[in-house]
Motif scaffolding. Sequence first.
Motif, PDB file in Angstrom:
ATOM      1  N   LEU A 142       0.817  -1.210   0.000  1.00 17.58           N
ATOM      2  CA  LEU A 142       0.000   0.000   0.000  1.00 17.58           C
ATOM      3  C   LEU A 142       0.856   1.266   0.000  1.00 17.58           C
ATOM      4  O   LEU A 142       0.354   2.347  -0.323  1.00 17.58           O
ATOM      5  CB  LEU A 142      -0.941  -0.007   1.206  1.00 17.58           C
ATOM      6  CG  LEU A 142      -1.925  -1.183   1.265  1.00 17.58           C
ATOM      7  CD1 LEU A 142      -2.717  -1.147   2.575  1.00 17.58           C
ATOM      8  CD2 LEU A 142      -2.864  -1.181   0.071  1.00 17.58           C
ATOM      9  N   ASP A 143       2.128   1.112   0.318  1.00 15.79           N
ATOM     10  CA  ASP A 143       3.064   2.247   0.280  1.00 15.79           C
ATOM     11  C   ASP A 143       3.439   2.518  -1.175  1.00 15.79           C
ATOM     12  O   ASP A 143       3.826   1.584  -1.894  1.00 15.79           O
ATOM     13  CB  ASP A 143       4.318   1.911   1.078  1.00 15.79           C
ATOM     14  CG  ASP A 143       5.359   3.004   0.971  1.00 15.79           C
ATOM     15  OD1 ASP A 143       5.232   4.022   1.658  1.00 15.79           O
ATOM     16  OD2 ASP A 143       6.318   2.829   0.167  1.00 15.79           O
ATOM     17  N   PRO A 144       3.343   3.768  -1.645  1.00 16.29           N
ATOM     18  CA  PRO A 144       3.579   4.042  -3.073  1.00 16.29           C
ATOM     19  C   PRO A 144       4.974   3.646  -3.553  1.00 16.29           C
ATOM     20  O   PRO A 144       5.120   3.069  -4.640  1.00 16.29           O
ATOM     21  CB  PRO A 144       3.335   5.549  -3.207  1.00 16.29           C
ATOM     22  CG  PRO A 144       3.324   6.096  -1.821  1.00 16.29           C
ATOM     23  CD  PRO A 144       2.911   4.984  -0.924  1.00 16.29           C
ATOM     24  N   GLN A 145       6.001   3.934  -2.777  1.00 21.11           N
ATOM     25  CA  GLN A 145       7.358   3.597  -3.226  1.00 21.11           C
ATOM     26  C   GLN A 145       7.555   2.082  -3.318  1.00 21.11           C
ATOM     27  O   GLN A 145       8.136   1.567  -4.290  1.00 21.11           O
ATOM     28  CB  GLN A 145       8.399   4.203  -2.281  1.00 21.11           C
ATOM     29  CG  GLN A 145       8.529   5.713  -2.418  1.00 21.11           C
ATOM     30  CD  GLN A 145       9.675   6.249  -1.571  1.00 21.11           C
ATOM     31  OE1 GLN A 145       9.810   5.897  -0.408  1.00 21.11           O
ATOM     32  NE2 GLN A 145      10.500   7.100  -2.160  1.00 21.11           N
ATOM     33  N   TYR A 146       7.074   1.379  -2.325  1.00 19.87           N
ATOM     34  CA  TYR A 146       7.199  -0.087  -2.319  1.00 19.87           C
ATOM     35  C   TYR A 146       6.428  -0.668  -3.498  1.00 19.87           C
ATOM     36  O   TYR A 146       6.917  -1.574  -4.191  1.00 19.87           O
ATOM     37  CB  TYR A 146       6.649  -0.630  -0.998  1.00 19.87           C
ATOM     38  CG  TYR A 146       6.955  -2.084  -0.733  1.00 19.87           C
ATOM     39  CD1 TYR A 146       8.041  -2.449   0.064  1.00 19.87           C
ATOM     40  CD2 TYR A 146       6.162  -3.098  -1.274  1.00 19.87           C
ATOM     41  CE1 TYR A 146       8.331  -3.794   0.314  1.00 19.87           C
ATOM     42  CE2 TYR A 146       6.434  -4.437  -1.025  1.00 19.87           C
ATOM     43  CZ  TYR A 146       7.525  -4.778  -0.232  1.00 19.87           C
ATOM     44  OH  TYR A 146       7.804  -6.099  -0.002  1.00 19.87           O
ATOM     45  N   PHE A 147       5.230  -0.124  -3.758  1.00 15.47           N
ATOM     46  CA  PHE A 147       4.399  -0.673  -4.825  1.00 15.47           C
ATOM     47  C   PHE A 147       5.004  -0.398  -6.197  1.00 15.47           C
ATOM     48  O   PHE A 147       5.028  -1.290  -7.057  1.00 15.47           O
ATOM     49  CB  PHE A 147       2.990  -0.076  -4.735  1.00 15.47           C
ATOM     50  CG  PHE A 147       2.033  -0.696  -5.710  1.00 15.47           C
ATOM     51  CD1 PHE A 147       1.638  -2.020  -5.576  1.00 15.47           C
ATOM     52  CD2 PHE A 147       1.518   0.041  -6.773  1.00 15.47           C
ATOM     53  CE1 PHE A 147       0.755  -2.608  -6.476  1.00 15.47           C
ATOM     54  CE2 PHE A 147       0.643  -0.534  -7.669  1.00 15.47           C
ATOM     55  CZ  PHE A 147       0.253  -1.861  -7.525  1.00 15.47           C
ATOM     56  N   TRP A 148       5.515   0.825  -6.406  1.00 13.18           N
ATOM     57  CA  TRP A 148       6.125   1.124  -7.699  1.00 13.18           C
ATOM     58  C   TRP A 148       7.390   0.289  -7.914  1.00 13.18           C
ATOM     59  O   TRP A 148       7.684  -0.121  -9.050  1.00 13.18           O
ATOM     60  CB  TRP A 148       6.435   2.616  -7.816  1.00 13.18           C
ATOM     61  CG  TRP A 148       5.250   3.403  -8.291  1.00 13.18           C
ATOM     62  CD1 TRP A 148       4.434   4.213  -7.569  1.00 13.18           C
ATOM     63  CD2 TRP A 148       4.725   3.414  -9.627  1.00 13.18           C
ATOM     64  NE1 TRP A 148       3.437   4.733  -8.347  1.00 13.18           N
ATOM     65  CE2 TRP A 148       3.591   4.267  -9.614  1.00 13.18           C
ATOM     66  CE3 TRP A 148       5.091   2.791 -10.820  1.00 13.18           C
ATOM     67  CZ2 TRP A 148       2.839   4.515 -10.770  1.00 13.18           C
ATOM     68  CZ3 TRP A 148       4.339   3.038 -11.971  1.00 13.18           C
ATOM     69  CH2 TRP A 148       3.235   3.882 -11.938  1.00 13.18           C
ATOM     70  N   TRP A 150       7.713  -2.738  -6.816  1.00 15.24           N
ATOM     71  CA  TRP A 150       7.194  -4.054  -7.184  1.00 15.24           C
ATOM     72  C   TRP A 150       6.767  -4.076  -8.654  1.00 15.24           C
ATOM     73  O   TRP A 150       7.094  -5.010  -9.394  1.00 15.24           O
ATOM     74  CB  TRP A 150       6.012  -4.420  -6.279  1.00 15.24           C
ATOM     75  CG  TRP A 150       5.459  -5.791  -6.555  1.00 15.24           C
ATOM     76  CD1 TRP A 150       5.923  -6.982  -6.106  1.00 15.24           C
ATOM     77  CD2 TRP A 150       4.310  -6.090  -7.369  1.00 15.24           C
ATOM     78  NE1 TRP A 150       5.155  -8.025  -6.581  1.00 15.24           N
ATOM     79  CE2 TRP A 150       4.156  -7.502  -7.359  1.00 15.24           C
ATOM     80  CE3 TRP A 150       3.404  -5.317  -8.096  1.00 15.24           C
ATOM     81  CZ2 TRP A 150       3.135  -8.151  -8.056  1.00 15.24           C
ATOM     82  CZ3 TRP A 150       2.382  -5.967  -8.789  1.00 15.24           C
ATOM     83  CH2 TRP A 150       2.262  -7.364  -8.759  1.00 15.24           C
ATOM     84  N   LEU A 151       6.070  -3.031  -9.093  1.00 15.08           N
ATOM     85  CA  LEU A 151       5.685  -2.960 -10.503  1.00 15.08           C
ATOM     86  C   LEU A 151       6.917  -2.951 -11.403  1.00 15.08           C
ATOM     87  O   LEU A 151       6.934  -3.590 -12.460  1.00 15.08           O
ATOM     88  CB  LEU A 151       4.845  -1.703 -10.763  1.00 15.08           C
ATOM     89  CG  LEU A 151       3.401  -1.714 -10.287  1.00 15.08           C
ATOM     90  CD1 LEU A 151       2.759  -0.347 -10.497  1.00 15.08           C
ATOM     91  CD2 LEU A 151       2.584  -2.787 -11.008  1.00 15.08           C
ATOM     92  N   LEU A 161       3.190 -15.309 -16.889  1.00 10.61           N
ATOM     93  CA  LEU A 161       3.491 -15.398 -15.451  1.00 10.61           C
ATOM     94  C   LEU A 161       3.151 -14.072 -14.757  1.00 10.61           C
ATOM     95  O   LEU A 161       2.503 -14.052 -13.711  1.00 10.61           O
ATOM     96  CB  LEU A 161       4.946 -15.770 -15.246  1.00 10.61           C
ATOM     97  CG  LEU A 161       5.435 -15.910 -13.801  1.00 10.61           C
ATOM     98  CD1 LEU A 161       6.517 -16.982 -13.701  1.00 10.61           C
ATOM     99  CD2 LEU A 161       6.004 -14.597 -13.252  1.00 10.61           C
ATOM    100  N   GLU A 162       3.583 -12.967 -15.362  1.00 18.76           N
ATOM    101  CA  GLU A 162       3.368 -11.672 -14.710  1.00 18.76           C
ATOM    102  C   GLU A 162       1.895 -11.278 -14.723  1.00 18.76           C
ATOM    103  O   GLU A 162       1.426 -10.590 -13.813  1.00 18.76           O
ATOM    104  CB  GLU A 162       4.224 -10.596 -15.379  1.00 18.76           C
ATOM    105  CG  GLU A 162       5.724 -10.793 -15.195  1.00 18.76           C
ATOM    106  CD  GLU A 162       6.199 -10.709 -13.751  1.00 18.76           C
ATOM    107  OE1 GLU A 162       5.361 -10.531 -12.842  1.00 18.76           O
ATOM    108  OE2 GLU A 162       7.415 -10.813 -13.526  1.00 18.76           O
ATOM    109  N   GLY A 163       1.154 -11.713 -15.753  1.00 14.37           N
ATOM    110  CA  GLY A 163      -0.280 -11.447 -15.748  1.00 14.37           C
ATOM    111  C   GLY A 163      -0.954 -12.062 -14.532  1.00 14.37           C
ATOM    112  O   GLY A 163      -1.846 -11.467 -13.931  1.00 14.37           O
ATOM    113  N   ASN A 164      -0.505 -13.265 -14.169  1.00 14.73           N
ATOM    114  CA  ASN A 164      -1.034 -13.898 -12.962  1.00 14.73           C
ATOM    115  C   ASN A 164      -0.652 -13.109 -11.717  1.00 14.73           C
ATOM    116  O   ASN A 164      -1.485 -12.875 -10.823  1.00 14.73           O
ATOM    117  CB  ASN A 164      -0.511 -15.336 -12.863  1.00 14.73           C
ATOM    118  CG  ASN A 164      -1.276 -16.303 -13.732  1.00 14.73           C
ATOM    119  OD1 ASN A 164      -2.483 -16.188 -13.871  1.00 14.73           O
ATOM    120  ND2 ASN A 164      -0.584 -17.258 -14.316  1.00 14.73           N
TER     121      ASN A 164
END
Length: 371
Positions: A142-148, A150-151, A161-164
Amino acid sequence: MSFTDSLLQERILAAKEKSLLWLNSMQLPNGTPGVLRVSELHQPEQWPQMLLPGTYDGTMARVLLGDEISEKKALADWVLGHQQEEGFFQLPGLCWSETWKGPDANITRQYMRFHTTNYCMGTLDVLDQLDRLELPFLKPYLDPQYFWAWLGQRDMRDPWLEGNNIVNMGSFLLLEQQRDPSGPAAQRLQDMIFWHNQQSEPYSGFWGPGQQYSQEALLFALCGATHNLHVFYALDENIPYFNQSMSRCLEQPLAIRSSCIDVDIIDILAHGHARCPQRSDEIEHWLRSMLVKLLDFQNADGGFPDTLLGERGYDGWVKGYKEPQGHSNTFATWFRWIAIAMIADVLWPQWQNWRFRKTIGIGYFKPTVGK
């Protein structure tokens, strides 16, 4: 209604009854009602780990087909008993050294945990027990930096694989957003949409390189995109190049391949029927032709096989459970019925009360924009 359509409907109803009988025959004679083997070949004493996928695939199939599950709470208790402290679900006693989805062990572990967790979510949803689920592992995302970050780690050279991974994360975020509409999950979902829109391929509307030059790359991108697109459907977001997606799907051969490939193509076309109305006649023609092939593929026992050749195992558990292809199993029976039910709902809306799952991932269906 045409005579052909009436015959197709009769075939679907007969096939449904046979599948329900087969699914119920997979129940263990003793223990929690609703716990299922994956197939008649599955020996629970030797492979107790496979009772979880047998049960989550089979339960979602049973509910899709309109079966009434007795003792929903007891079955949900059994499913929740496989949840780990951090919130992930996984096969009991899984040895990570026997798994592989790539050379990075952490990527394999995250993929398998996300996938099993989302399937268990779907099961709790159809059992009307989703309010009991907590996902503490989601908090860092939920943290923006962590999520970006991950993306940024998504390797779209492997778009399937990544679609899953993406649909699973999207499912977790959507659940969090429903519970806390003003919280950060809503913005993370918008970040996910923005990230996708920066990378959408004009040739197909899918994600992943090389699609114009390789039929395999295109097929892998298509199968991956089926999952990514669920986030767009759930949020009613505009889908760039979706007309191109219809073209790429309609160009696929009318043939049975695997339960995954077949349902992925059908999923995109079924969702495209209302979203690309100028293609509706083409889509209906393709889906009606594929429906006949799917019904013809049902085994005599009432279940469905994945494919007819080779071995089938659990995704990622490379040194684990294996059985010969061609036999009816809960995984393929569920996937095949998702495909049949989507086609039926497109061709004859409201003819049957198909009970699709409401959380995104395979088995989710939102045929009309805004509903």
